[in-house]
Design a protein around this motif. Structure first.
Motif, PDB file in Angstrom:
ATOM      1  N   GLU A 162       0.804  -1.227   0.000  1.00 48.95           N
ATOM      2  CA  GLU A 162       0.000   0.000   0.000  1.00 48.95           C
ATOM      3  C   GLU A 162       0.831   1.269   0.000  1.00 48.95           C
ATOM      4  OE1 GLU A 162      -3.296   0.086  -0.255  1.00 48.95           O
ATOM      5  OE2 GLU A 162      -3.537  -2.079  -0.142  1.00 48.95           O
ATOM      6  N   ARG A 206       0.225   1.319   9.957  1.00 48.08           N
ATOM      7  CA  ARG A 206       0.613   2.296   8.942  1.00 48.08           C
ATOM      8  C   ARG A 206       1.304   3.481   9.597  1.00 48.08           C
ATOM      9  NH1 ARG A 206      -3.970   1.825   4.228  1.00 48.08           N
ATOM     10  NH2 ARG A 206      -4.072  -0.445   4.369  1.00 48.08           N
ATOM     11  N   GLU A 208       1.467   6.595   9.660  1.00 53.19           N
ATOM     12  CA  GLU A 208       0.771   7.822   9.254  1.00 53.19           C
ATOM     13  C   GLU A 208       1.427   8.993   9.961  1.00 53.19           C
ATOM     14  OE1 GLU A 208      -1.557   7.552   7.062  1.00 53.19           O
ATOM     15  OE2 GLU A 208      -2.580   5.615   7.315  1.00 53.19           O
ATOM     16  N   ARG A 214      -8.870  10.657  11.502  1.00 52.00           N
ATOM     17  CA  ARG A 214      -9.263   9.329  11.023  1.00 52.00           C
ATOM     18  C   ARG A 214      -8.110   8.364  10.756  1.00 52.00           C
ATOM     19  NH1 ARG A 214     -11.514  10.248   4.920  1.00 52.00           N
ATOM     20  NH2 ARG A 214      -9.498  10.364   3.962  1.00 52.00           N
ATOM     21  N   HIS A 215      -6.910   8.726  11.184  1.00 51.09           N
ATOM     22  CA  HIS A 215      -5.777   7.824  11.005  1.00 51.09           C
ATOM     23  C   HIS A 215      -5.149   7.414  12.322  1.00 51.09           C
ATOM     24  CE1 HIS A 215      -5.861   9.544   6.873  1.00 51.09           C
ATOM     25  NE2 HIS A 215      -5.549   8.311   6.560  1.00 51.09           N
ATOM     26  N   LEU A 216      -4.966   6.118  12.482  1.00 46.69           N
ATOM     27  CA  LEU A 216      -4.205   5.556  13.588  1.00 46.69           C
ATOM     28  C   LEU A 216      -2.973   4.887  12.977  1.00 46.69           C
ATOM     29  CD1 LEU A 216      -7.222   3.805  15.339  1.00 46.69           C
ATOM     30  CD2 LEU A 216      -5.954   5.742  16.290  1.00 46.69           C
ATOM     31  N   TYR A 219      -4.406  -0.158  13.619  1.00 50.49           N
ATOM     32  CA  TYR A 219      -5.868  -0.251  13.607  1.00 50.49           C
ATOM     33  C   TYR A 219      -6.308  -1.659  13.279  1.00 50.49           C
ATOM     34  CZ  TYR A 219      -5.943  -0.041   8.420  1.00 50.49           C
ATOM     35  OH  TYR A 219      -5.786  -0.294   7.080  1.00 50.49           O
ATOM     36  N   HIS A 221      -8.370  -4.215  11.092  1.00 50.71           N
ATOM     37  CA  HIS A 221      -8.719  -4.221   9.688  1.00 50.71           C
ATOM     38  C   HIS A 221      -9.536  -5.480   9.410  1.00 50.71           C
ATOM     39  CE1 HIS A 221      -6.617  -3.004   5.614  1.00 50.71           C
ATOM     40  NE2 HIS A 221      -7.915  -2.871   5.559  1.00 50.71           N
ATOM     41  N   GLU A 354     -13.782   7.798   4.512  1.00 43.38           N
ATOM     42  CA  GLU A 354     -13.653   6.435   3.967  1.00 43.38           C
ATOM     43  C   GLU A 354     -13.723   5.371   5.061  1.00 43.38           C
ATOM     44  OE1 GLU A 354     -10.232   5.840   1.353  1.00 43.38           O
ATOM     45  OE2 GLU A 354     -10.233   3.714   1.883  1.00 43.38           O
ATOM     46  N   ILE A 355     -14.581   4.399   4.839  1.00 41.16           N
ATOM     47  CA  ILE A 355     -14.648   3.268   5.779  1.00 41.16           C
ATOM     48  C   ILE A 355     -14.225   1.955   5.121  1.00 41.16           C
ATOM     49  CG2 ILE A 355     -16.298   4.214   7.442  1.00 41.16           C
ATOM     50  CD1 ILE A 355     -18.560   2.808   5.922  1.00 41.16           C
ATOM     51  N   ILE A 356     -14.319   1.900   3.792  1.00 44.16           N
ATOM     52  CA  ILE A 356     -13.923   0.681   3.074  1.00 44.16           C
ATOM     53  C   ILE A 356     -13.128   1.086   1.838  1.00 44.16           C
ATOM     54  CG2 ILE A 356     -14.804  -1.125   1.492  1.00 44.16           C
ATOM     55  CD1 ILE A 356     -16.979  -1.784   3.374  1.00 44.16           C
ATOM     56  N   GLY A 357     -12.091   0.313   1.544  1.00 47.43           N
ATOM     57  CA  GLY A 357     -11.399   0.431   0.265  1.00 47.43           C
ATOM     58  C   GLY A 357     -11.310  -0.958  -0.339  1.00 47.43           C
ATOM     59  N   GLY A 402     -12.021  -0.508   7.765  1.00 50.76           N
ATOM     60  CA  GLY A 402     -11.357  -0.054   8.983  1.00 50.76           C
ATOM     61  C   GLY A 402     -12.351  -0.091  10.139  1.00 50.76           C
ATOM     62  N   ARG A 405     -12.834   3.126  11.955  1.00 48.01           N
ATOM     63  CA  ARG A 405     -13.542   4.122  11.130  1.00 48.01           C
ATOM     64  C   ARG A 405     -15.052   3.910  11.265  1.00 48.01           C
ATOM     65  NH1 ARG A 405     -10.268   5.986   6.452  1.00 48.01           N
ATOM     66  NH2 ARG A 405      -8.236   6.389   7.395  1.00 48.01           N
TER      67      ARG A 405
HETATM   68  P1  ATP Z   1      -7.080   6.861   3.652  1.00 51.34           P
HETATM   69  O1  ATP Z   1      -7.187   7.448   2.268  1.00 51.34           O
HETATM   70  O2  ATP Z   1      -8.159   7.306   4.567  1.00 51.34           O
HETATM   71  O3  ATP Z   1      -5.700   6.960   4.214  1.00 51.34           O
HETATM   72  P2  ATP Z   1      -6.494   4.328   2.504  1.00 51.34           P
HETATM   73  O4  ATP Z   1      -6.868   4.521   1.094  1.00 51.34           O
HETATM   74  O5  ATP Z   1      -5.062   4.415   2.877  1.00 51.34           O
HETATM   75  O6  ATP Z   1      -7.361   5.291   3.459  1.00 51.34           O
HETATM   76  P3  ATP Z   1      -6.941   1.463   2.367  1.00 51.34           P
HETATM   77  O7  ATP Z   1      -5.512   1.215   2.068  1.00 51.34           O
HETATM   78  O8  ATP Z   1      -7.925   1.262   1.279  1.00 51.34           O
HETATM   79  O9  ATP Z   1      -7.108   2.919   3.001  1.00 51.34           O
HETATM   80  O10 ATP Z   1      -7.341   0.592   3.657  1.00 51.34           O
HETATM   81  C1  ATP Z   1      -8.594  -0.016   3.809  1.00 51.34           C
HETATM   82  C2  ATP Z   1      -9.382   0.614   4.948  1.00 51.34           C
HETATM   83  O11 ATP Z   1      -8.618   0.638   6.147  1.00 51.34           O
HETATM   84  C3  ATP Z   1      -9.765   2.057   4.727  1.00 51.34           C
HETATM   85  O12 ATP Z   1     -10.949   2.162   3.972  1.00 51.34           O
HETATM   86  C4  ATP Z   1      -9.987   2.551   6.140  1.00 51.34           C
HETATM   87  O13 ATP Z   1     -11.273   2.175   6.594  1.00 51.34           O
HETATM   88  C5  ATP Z   1      -8.968   1.767   6.935  1.00 51.34           C
HETATM   89  N1  ATP Z   1      -7.751   2.550   7.224  1.00 51.34           N
HETATM   90  C6  ATP Z   1      -6.750   2.845   6.373  1.00 51.34           C
HETATM   91  N2  ATP Z   1      -5.779   3.533   6.993  1.00 51.34           N
HETATM   92  C7  ATP Z   1      -6.161   3.665   8.285  1.00 51.34           C
HETATM   93  C8  ATP Z   1      -5.573   4.265   9.428  1.00 51.34           C
HETATM   94  N3  ATP Z   1      -4.367   4.844   9.379  1.00 51.34           N
HETATM   95  N4  ATP Z   1      -6.252   4.219  10.611  1.00 51.34           N
HETATM   96  C9  ATP Z   1      -7.448   3.619  10.672  1.00 51.34           C
HETATM   97  N5  ATP Z   1      -8.059   3.034   9.628  1.00 51.34           N
HETATM   98  C10 ATP Z   1      -7.435   3.044   8.434  1.00 51.34           C
END
Ligand code: ATP
Ligand code: MG
Length: 431
Positions: A162, A206, A208, A214-216, A219, A221, A354-357, A402, A405
């Motif tokens: 990622e 991650r 971050e 909204r970022h930890l 988290y 998953h 975003e809650i799902i990707g 997430g 989330r």
């Molecule tokens: P964002 O754009 O918000 O950073 P992302 O595109 O990096 O998200 P994905 O790689 O698609 O996210 O991860 C799948 C899911 O995991 C996301 O839809 C989100 O719900 C959750 N998620 C991603 N990064 C984090 C984080 N740092 N803390 C908490 N939840 C997260």
């Protein structure tokens, strides 16, 4: 011994009960002492009358917040009591003393974070943790109900999926090419050739660097991967899963949602109404028409744009078909338009984001190799993964949800940090 919630009804009035828990609040005069007792189920007011305890009044008088105590007495109905009933105490036992509990009213957010281990006892955290438990249970229930196997991928990983900038490397016996999992995906795809439909709930990590609500860095998953699946099938699983989670919370956590002052009518809509579906390209048009926000085609949606978009609808948005260059190498090109990929993000209403990707995966080995090269990766590092495309490749895909989330959105929390017991962020890794 009863749990408090069991006895808070008219059938128990006039009966002798025995309850145990922690002193949540206390106040007294020189004649009476009122203790609001808490256990994991509820609160009940306990009344000590000085006349009944003259010889040991000093001890009772000095009982402080968070003392653990067993109380016996008669249950009475009393409208003035916080939960409508009270215990007229006949006898009690102090199990564990508590003196000068550090958390008092009106503490700063920083202080509460430093004392997170104690703050978990607050009404707010209790409510959130109960909802969180329902969410975990509902995810397991949903996927198992749909015939998925629960499967576990490694947390120590030797490939990245990622984006390298958010990787945590681990000192693995002095090796430097080992990372904590950002996703299970590269280790999940090999398993669909064995189990076809799989899911997990596991920690992802991650690095971050930005401080957002909204970022930890750590988290939970919930991820799924399915063989023989097309794009719509994957999206439909996502929508049904989110609906199931919200439905279960509404059924099981009415009281907790009330404590958090969450407007549940909005959550009910997420159960009843279909989610809004639009493409990335449509989203740009809507942003321009409704807010005059002009975004160049090809740029990823930023938090601010996602937030704006979600204010227009009362249910989550399912946004699809993003520009290829902003999405990961494993997403398949749209057969109708090679500039976009069959990737999807679910955006929660009211700016929760975003809650799902998820995505349908590229299953052609030559195309995925080319995408790896474009992404600056060395395909030879991915040999084990490429074997999934070498031996009986099938159309497939999956998504990641997430958990914090979703908990944040359902609970209506200002920050994701309150959706997990001990949040980890760039600046907080203690206690
Ligand atoms: P964002 O754009 O918000 O950073 P992302 O595109 O990096 O998200 P994905 O790689 O698609 O996210 O991860 C799948 C899911 O995991 C996301 O839809 C989100 O719900 C959750 N998620 C991603 N990064 C984090 C984080 N740092 N803390 C908490 N939840 C997260
Ligand atoms: Mg991210």
């Amino acid at each position: 011994m009863e749990h408090i919630d069991e006895v808070l009804n008219d059938a128990w009035v006039g009966k002798e009960i025995e309850v145990r828990g922690w002193v949540h609040r206390e106040r007294g005069s020189n004649k009476m002492k009122f203790i609001l007792l808490r256990d994991s189920t509820n609160y009940v007011q306990c009344v000590f009358n000085r006349n009944d305890f003259e010889k040991i009044w000093n001890e009772i008088d000095h009982v402080q917040v968070e003392t653990s105590i067993i109380v016996r007495g008669e249950l009475k109905k009393d409208e003035r009591a916080p939960t409508g009933y009270e215990v007229r105490v006949k006898s009690y036992e102090i199990v564990g003393k508590s003196e000068n509990f550090p958390i008092t009213k009106d503490q700063s957010i920083e202080f509460l974070a430093d004392n997170r281990h104690l703050w978990l006892r607050s009404s707010k955290m209790m409510a959130i943790l109960k909802i969180r438990s329902t969410v975990f249970g509902a995810i397991h229930e949903y996927f198992r109900g749909e015939g998925f196997y629960e499967y576990q991928s490694p947390i120590f990983q030797a490939v990245q999926c990622e984006g390298g900038s958010e990787l945590f490397s681990v000192n693995y016996f002095d090796r430097k090419d080992v990372f904590l999992a950002q996703t299970w995906q590269l280790y999940a795809e090999p398993a669909i050739f064995s189990l076809e439909k799989i899911y997990t709930i596991a920690p992802s990590f991650r690095a971050e660097r930005s401080k957002t609500s909204r970022h930890l860095t750590e988290y939970w998953h919930a991820e799924m991967e399915v063989a023989w699946a097309d794009f719509d099938t994957i999206i439909n699983y996502g929508e049904a899963c989110v609906k199931h989670i919200v439905k279960r919370v509404l059924e099981k956590n009415e009281r907790e949602l009330k404590i958090l002052e969450r407007d549940t009518s909005k959550l009910e809509l997420a159960v009843k109404k279909p989610f809004v579906r639009m493409t990335y390209t449509d989203a740009l048009k809507v942003l321009d028409e409704k807010f005059g926000m002009k975004i160049e085609w090809g740029k990823d949606l930023r938090t601010i744009e996602e937030e704006k978009l979600t204010t227009l609808y009362d249910v989550p948005i399912i946004c699809t078909r993003y520009p290829k260059k902003v999405k990961a190498f494993y997403m398949i090109e749209d057969p109708e338009n090679p500039d976009v990929v069959l990737g999807v993000d679910f955006l929660a209403p009211d700016g929760y984001g975003e809650i799902i990707g998820g995505s349908q995966r590229e299953h052609d080995i030559e195309k995925i190799k080319a995408r790896l090269v474009e992404a600056g990766e060395d395909p030879s590092q991915y040999e084990f993964y490429l074997d999934t495309r070498r031996y009986g490749s099938v159309p497939h895909g999956g998504f990641g949800l997430g958990v914090e989330r979703v908990v944040r959105w359902i609970c209506g929390l200002d920050t994701i940090k309150d959706a997990i017991p001990f949040p980890r962020t760039i600046e907080r890794y203690k206690p």
